[in-house]
Scaffold this active site. Structure first.
Site, short mmCIF file in Angstrom:
data_model
loop_
_atom_site.label_atom_id
_atom_site.label_comp_id
_atom_site.label_asym_id
_atom_site.label_seq_id
_atom_site.Cartn_x
_atom_site.Cartn_y
_atom_site.Cartn_z
N HIS A 367 -7.60 -79.58 -41.70
CA HIS A 367 -8.07 -80.93 -41.96
C HIS A 367 -8.97 -81.45 -40.85
O HIS A 367 -9.86 -82.27 -41.10
CB HIS A 367 -6.88 -81.86 -42.20
CG HIS A 367 -6.39 -81.80 -43.60
ND1 HIS A 367 -5.53 -80.82 -44.04
CD2 HIS A 367 -6.67 -82.55 -44.69
CE1 HIS A 367 -5.30 -80.99 -45.32
NE2 HIS A 367 -5.98 -82.03 -45.75
N CYS A 680 -16.95 -76.45 -56.63
CA CYS A 680 -16.68 -77.06 -55.33
C CYS A 680 -16.26 -75.96 -54.37
O CYS A 680 -15.25 -75.30 -54.58
CB CYS A 680 -15.53 -78.07 -55.42
SG CYS A 680 -15.81 -79.43 -56.54
#
Length: 754
Positions: A367, A680
């Site tokens: 992240h 994606c």
């Protein structure tokens, strides 16, 4: 103390007096070697300093020929001195000349000396030089004498680190503490950044090395250990581990070291030799680091991080310094360097001053990498030991395109990268001129270019890039940067802001993709043998419906008066999607029952990232409103190759025949049912790969903001008809390997900028 006069405490007292004298660097070093020789009852004491090229140079001596100073050199590994530098271990010999590594330097006149004791001059585990004493007799050096010499080496290390000895270096023979070197990690975020190091967790600079009162230093140490133990216990009891991005298992390990009697005993013994408490902690940790860095056992190297954490906590308590960099004091052109960092911590910094990010940990799918890409910060991860190799203010270059990090670069390297950064800026400016140009190929085929996002700071990129919408909004990032589970109202506020910022452009929200490597710091981690294939994403949502229903309700309320697009991640079967779809239906019924405003339309889609779903495309395309191919996970599962594992991540090519056939089967199957498909993933953001995907039928891509310009420039020059014929011929040719060379040749022949 055998063989020494007065012991280490007396030596340290005298060293303190020498360090305070207003003399030149060479005079100070000369006085230190005389003092050591007298204290150790040795005929010789010499200091060798490491140069930037790895050569060791004689900087001072008492007993050897002084004309050899700054003339005698040896490579790291050459002779006994080179051996100590390479191994970072003390060496004591009663007959040095009989050792196989002995190397005779005639200009020094050392042939008459037999006994030899040498210790590495270490700082933060890095070798800066070697300190040696010698005797004519075949004497044996005892542990107390080795200890005294190691303590003295610590003082010399601070002299070197302060830059005091740099004035003695001849041109082209700079001291190693300032040496330039290059390291390579893994790419986290593209871009080139030039700037100066800011340590996310600044190292404590120990200035007071020599104790005034040993007993009071022992008490300071004991008090600091108590404070650190209490601090860690409190963090674990509260479960408050999100602020520093730490996880419970890491803190448990750190607590174990905080109670390790052997480690604490060694620090206490170092204090008893006359060091201050903080100097003792630094010395023991530097020795430990030097030893572990030369080990190949990954478990031991991982434990080094835990030891450094507890040592860092102790040092901060001892000197009264706060942990963490001062966010408000961030200089211009800052390169942030850290062992690890959570996404919330990165967001605390002023984006306008950050030029790069370098981490010892963190992979491309972490992240922190996602946030760095969202902020447009060049970032490199898995750069081993970088936080210990640099000082605040060091010049650094980060090349996020290839994963290179240049530390204290020489002028020619800095100039080359500065030109690279200027060329990149000019290219980006050229791409910006394409913002208003429709994304249509040369033969009139429209291609939709969308953005990946996850934070409000991403939304301005819509206008800056000319993208048509958000193809993937990662809702889990709000959960990752929060210190507690966001409430339904907090989620609703974010989603409403996102839709408002998008100003009517389509936004596709992905429901929570947590689990696996995406552990929320305030949730109980589940131990799994293979977390990437374990309890994550839609599986958690279906098993813990309260979490998913709260998010769906927040999305539906936030989208009142807007179109709402929601997709579910990690779906492996049609039945999983139907269960999630039914959950949305129940939440819509709830809103109607209680008179809440509703979205103007609700579209529900699926991320195709589990290979099993590739074989259910006909069925899923009948039930879903749209599909989104998550190429990152799909390809790593397809080839059983972890994309974050450097040993296997490059063993397959997304432009290989099996990958392209799998991707083609998805878009073909969806097209037969009129179900739109977006891709994606990283492959869609690279011009050559995007070209190939257009050739097999893809017409919509979601990518990072930096990828929009290069992909658009390619497709504006593309003839899809010619490309389709080329790819169909290649796939039918019987080729089984990568089509990359053939596709690159096609691009070159047609003048496509890839």
């Amino acid at each position: 103390m055998r063989g020494a006069l007065g012991g280490p405490r007396v030596l340290l007292r005298r060293l303190r007096e020498v360090m305070a004298e207003p003399v030149s660097a060479q005079d100070r070093l000369d006085r230190i070697v005389v003092l050591i020789a007298a204290n150790m009852v040795a005929e010789v004491c010499s200091v060798y300093v490491m140069r930037t090229d790895g050569t060791l140079e004689l900087y001072a001596t008492e007993g050897l020929n002084r004309e050899a100073v700054h003339l005698t050199t040896m490579s790291s590994g050459e002779g006994l001195v080179g051996l100590i530098a390479r191994e970072a271990e003390p060496l004591a010999l009663s007959d040095a000349q009989s050792h196989p590594a002995f190397s005779y330097k005639p200009e020094t006149g050392e042939e008459i000396y037999h006994a030899f004791l040498g210790v590495p001059i270490l700082r933060a585990g890095n070798t800066l030089g070697v300190l040696v004493v010698q005797n004519k007799t075949h004497r044996v050096y005892h542990e107390e004498e080795i200890e005294a010499l190691q303590i003295t080496a610590m003082v010399i290390a601070e002299m070197i680190a302060s830059g005091e000895l740099q004035a003695l270096a001849r041109p082209g023979a700079d001291i190693a503490i300032r040496r330039s070197f290059h390291q390579r990690g893994v790419v986290l975020s593209d871009g080139v950044g030039l700037g100066y190091v800011v340590l996310h967790e600044p190292r404590v600079v120990v200035k007071d090395l020599i104790a005034e009162n040993v007993e009071s230093e022992v008490k300071r140490l004991e008090d600091a250990i108590t404070v650190v133990r209490t601090e860690i216990d409190r963090l674990l009891e509260r479960g408050d581990v999100a602020h520093h991005g730490e996880h419970r298992d890491v803190l448990e390990t750190v607590r174990m070291f905080a109670n390790d009697k052997g480690w604490i005993r060694r620090i206490r013994e170092a204090v008893m030799t006359g060091l201050t408490a903080e100097a003792a902690v630094e010395r023991i940790q530097s020795d430990t680091r030097a030893k572990i860095l030369r080990q190949t056992d990954p478990y031991l190297r991982e434990r080094l991080h835990d030891l450094e954490d507890i040592a860092d906590r102790l040092l901060h308590v001892l000197v009264g310094a706060r942990r963490g960099a001062a966010r408000e004091e961030l200089p211009e052109n800052a390169i942030l360097v850290a062992r690890s960092m959570g996404p919330a911590a990165l967001l605390d910094y002023d984006r306008g001053r950050l030029r790069g990010l370098v981490l010892e940990e963190g992979g491309p799918s972490s992240h922190i990498a996602i946030v760095a890409r969202a902020l447009g910060i060049p970032a490199v991860g898995r750069v081993e030991g970088v936080a210990s190799l640099v000082e605040t203010g060091d010049a650094m270059i980060v090349d996020g395109g290839v994963g290179d990090v240049q530390i204290r670069p020489p002028p020619d390297v800095e100039a080359a990268y500065a030109e690279k950064a200027r060329l990149r800026a000019r290219r980006q400016e050229q791409y910006r001129t394409l913002r208003e140009v429709p994304s249509v190929t040369r033969d009139g085929v429209p291609i939709q270019l969308l953005l990946n996002a996850g934070l409000l700071v991403d939304l301005p990129n819509l206008a800056e890039t000319g993208a048509e919408g958000i193809g993937l909004f990662r809702t889990e990032l709000q959960f990752m940067v929060s210190e507690r589970l966001p409430t339904g109202s907090e989620q609703q506020v974010l989603y409403r802001q996102v839709l408002a910022e998008a100003q009517g452009a389509p936004v596709t929200f992905r429901t929570l993709d947590i689990g696996g490597d995406k552990i929320l710091p305030y949730m109980q981690a589940v131990e799994e043998e293979n977390p990437a294939l374990g309890w994550r994403a839609i599986r958690i949502g279906l098993d813990r419906p309260g979490l998913l229903r709260a998010q769906l309700r927040a999305l539906l309320k936030a989208a009142a008066g807007h179109q709402l697009k929601v997709m579910f991640p990690m779906v492996a079967t049609v039945e999983e999607f139907l269960r999630a779809k039914a959950m949305v239906g129940r939440e819509q019924a709830y809103l109607r029952k209680y008179g809440h405003a509703e979205p103007t339309s609700v579209s529900l889609g699926v991320m195709v990232e589990v290979p099993s779903l590739v074989f259910q495309i006909d069925q899923i395309a009948r039930h879903a409103d749209f599909l989104s191919v998550g190429s990152n996970d799909l390809l790593q599962f397809l080839f059983a190759a972890d994309r974050d594992n450097r040993q296997v991540s490059d063993r397959f090519d997304p432009l290989s025949v099996p990958a392209l056939r799998a991707l083609k089967s998805i878009v073909d199957g969806a097209a037969s049912h009129g179900c739109p498909v977006t891709l994606c993933g990283e492959v869609g953001g690279r011009p050559l790969e995007a070209m190939a995907l257009i050739g097999i039928g893809y017409r919509a891509f979601s990518m990072t903001p930096a990828s929009v310009g290069p992909v658009k420039a390619m497709l504006l020059a593309l003839d899809t008809g010619a490309l389709r014929g080329e790819i169909e011929a290649l796939l039918a040719s019987g080729e089984t390997g990568s089509l990359r060379p053939a596709l690159a040749a096609f691009a070159a022949a047609h003048g496509l900028p890839v």
